[in-house]
Design an enzyme around this catalytic site. Structure first.
Site, PDB file in Angstrom:
ATOM      1  N   LYS A  14       1.213  -1.402   0.209  1.00  0.00           N
ATOM      2  CA  LYS A  14       0.413   0.007   0.002  1.00  0.00           C
ATOM      3  C   LYS A  14       1.129   0.972  -0.349  1.00  0.00           C
ATOM      4  O   LYS A  14       0.020   2.485  -1.531  1.00  0.00           O
ATOM      5  CB  LYS A  14      -1.287   0.151   1.365  1.00  0.00           C
ATOM      6  N   ARG A  89      -9.874   0.555   8.492  1.00  0.00           N
ATOM      7  CA  ARG A  89      -9.070  -0.657   9.111  1.00  0.00           C
ATOM      8  C   ARG A  89     -10.956  -1.704   9.836  1.00  0.00           C
ATOM      9  O   ARG A  89     -10.305  -2.811   9.977  1.00  0.00           O
ATOM     10  CB  ARG A  89      -8.134  -1.335   9.882  1.00  0.00           C
ATOM     11  N   ARG A 128      10.609  -6.567   4.347  1.00  0.00           N
ATOM     12  CA  ARG A 128      10.989  -5.388   5.372  1.00  0.00           C
ATOM     13  C   ARG A 128      12.178  -5.128   6.767  1.00  0.00           C
ATOM     14  O   ARG A 128      12.367  -3.824   6.617  1.00  0.00           O
ATOM     15  CB  ARG A 128       9.983  -4.821   5.096  1.00  0.00           C
ATOM     16  N   ARG A 134      10.771  -1.013  12.111  1.00  0.00           N
ATOM     17  CA  ARG A 134      10.082  -1.442  12.896  1.00  0.00           C
ATOM     18  C   ARG A 134       9.473  -2.549  13.216  1.00  0.00           C
ATOM     19  O   ARG A 134      10.010  -3.600  13.372  1.00  0.00           O
ATOM     20  CB  ARG A 134       8.944  -1.765  11.418  1.00  0.00           C
ATOM     21  N   ARG A 146      -0.671  -9.227  13.392  1.00  0.00           N
ATOM     22  CA  ARG A 146      -1.223  -9.082  11.971  1.00  0.00           C
ATOM     23  C   ARG A 146      -2.058  -8.941  11.291  1.00  0.00           C
ATOM     24  O   ARG A 146      -3.300  -8.509  10.354  1.00  0.00           O
ATOM     25  CB  ARG A 146       0.099  -7.250  11.568  1.00  0.00           C
TER      26      ARG A 146
HETATM   27  P1  ADP Z   1       1.078  -2.725   7.990  1.00  0.00           P
HETATM   28  O1  ADP Z   1       0.148  -2.829   7.037  1.00  0.00           O
HETATM   29  O2  ADP Z   1       1.441  -2.964   7.050  1.00  0.00           O
HETATM   30  O3  ADP Z   1       0.328  -3.327   8.569  1.00  0.00           O
HETATM   31  P2  ADP Z   1       0.779   0.368   9.267  1.00  0.00           P
HETATM   32  O4  ADP Z   1       1.802   1.054   9.350  1.00  0.00           O
HETATM   33  O5  ADP Z   1      -0.547   0.815   7.587  1.00  0.00           O
HETATM   34  O6  ADP Z   1       1.458  -1.354   8.217  1.00  0.00           O
HETATM   35  O7  ADP Z   1      -0.208  -0.031   9.871  1.00  0.00           O
HETATM   36  C1  ADP Z   1       1.149  -0.125  11.535  1.00  0.00           C
HETATM   37  C2  ADP Z   1       0.787  -0.890  12.714  1.00  0.00           C
HETATM   38  O8  ADP Z   1      -0.305   0.503  13.396  1.00  0.00           O
HETATM   39  C3  ADP Z   1      -1.470  -1.263  12.700  1.00  0.00           C
HETATM   40  O9  ADP Z   1      -0.417  -2.223  12.949  1.00  0.00           O
HETATM   41  C4  ADP Z   1      -1.986  -0.844  13.818  1.00  0.00           C
HETATM   42  O10 ADP Z   1      -1.619  -1.240  15.241  1.00  0.00           O
HETATM   43  C5  ADP Z   1      -2.085   0.706  13.949  1.00  0.00           C
HETATM   44  N1  ADP Z   1      -3.074   2.291  12.723  1.00  0.00           N
HETATM   45  C6  ADP Z   1      -2.575   1.505  11.200  1.00  0.00           C
HETATM   46  N2  ADP Z   1      -3.747   2.572  10.577  1.00  0.00           N
HETATM   47  C7  ADP Z   1      -5.149   2.372  12.270  1.00  0.00           C
HETATM   48  C8  ADP Z   1      -5.916   1.782  11.941  1.00  0.00           C
HETATM   49  N3  ADP Z   1      -6.997   2.807  11.059  1.00  0.00           N
HETATM   50  N4  ADP Z   1      -7.040   2.145  12.914  1.00  0.00           N
HETATM   51  C9  ADP Z   1      -6.479   0.964  13.831  1.00  0.00           C
HETATM   52  N5  ADP Z   1      -4.510   1.345  14.198  1.00  0.00           N
HETATM   53  C10 ADP Z   1      -4.691   1.355  12.856  1.00  0.00           C
END
Ligand code: ADP
Length: 189
Positions: A14, A89, A128, A134, A146
């Site tokens: 993404k 999400r 990654r 991270r 996740r």
């Molecule tokens: P990835 O898609 O690789 O999991 P992101 O950077 O999108 O990485 O998200 C990392 C973390 O940030 C998620 O595991 C969650 O804890 C938090 N997060 C991101 N976006 C949301 C969201 N819309 N609602 C709740 N938590 C979120």
């Protein structure tokens, strides 16, 4: 406005493809993960709260996430549109986004969902981890968590957009450029 929800499991690409869409269509990229990480780096109250969930691979609570996303959208005056990356999400977040955009006389144009098999996701996230720094990429148990949270809480969000005829699945395997072309075609069609 062209408002795109870029959807897919962790590691689907993404972030990478958002950059391509920004260049192609002049959209504003809003990644909730990036915004949370910037808050963690800046040691804000929001960052401290978000970190306690993110490090475990859990979702940050809806109320906090929705409030933050809305305040980020409001920072932009008359943009061409947004790419929502990592948001919504949950179904509650999707409903909140619809309501919020309606208040601003606009709507989600399309959900583009990157489809990538689970084995490939794990390979990409492990790779990654070598460079991202991270915490949530470093531990296979957190990666699995996740992916599980994605299946249980996030995947159902696709139905929300299917019901509105806005869902488009995009094959997320191939070169970055090949996948980018599939996304452009979907939006230009
Ligand atoms: P990835 O898609 O690789 O999991 P992101 O950077 O999108 O990485 O998200 C990392 C973390 O940030 C998620 O595991 C969650 O804890 C938090 N997060 C991101 N976006 C949301 C969201 N819309 N609602 C709740 N938590 C979120």
């Amino acid at each position: 406005m062209l408002n795109v929800v870029l959807f897919g499991p962790p590691g689907a690409g993404k972030g990478t493809q958002s950059e391509n869409l920004v260049h192609r269509f002049g959209l504003v990229h809003l990644s909730t993960g990036d915004i949370f990480r910037a808050n963690i780096k800046g040691e804000t109250e929001l960052g401290k709260l978000a970190k306690s969930y993110m490090d475990k691979g859990a979702l940050v609570p809806d109320e906090v996430t929705i409030k933050m996303l809305e305040s980020e959208v409001k920072k932009h005056n008359a943009p061409k549109g947004f790419i929502f990356d990592g948001f919504p999400r949950t179904k509650a977040q999707a409903a909140a986004l619809d309501a919020f955009l309606a208040e601003n006389d606009t709507t989600v144009t399309a959900m583009l969902a990157l489809e990538v098999p689970e084995e490939e996701l794990k390979t990409r996230l492990a790779k990654r981890a070598e460079t991202s720094g991270r915490v949530d990429d470093a531990d296979p148990a957190v990666i699995q968590k996740r992916i599980d949270v994605y299946q249980k809480e996030t995947a159902p969000v696709a139905e929300f957009y299917r019901d509105q005829d806005k869902y488009q699945g995009i094959k997320g395997l191939g070169t970055i450029e090949e996948i980018a072309q599939r996304l452009y075609q979907a939006l230009e069609a």
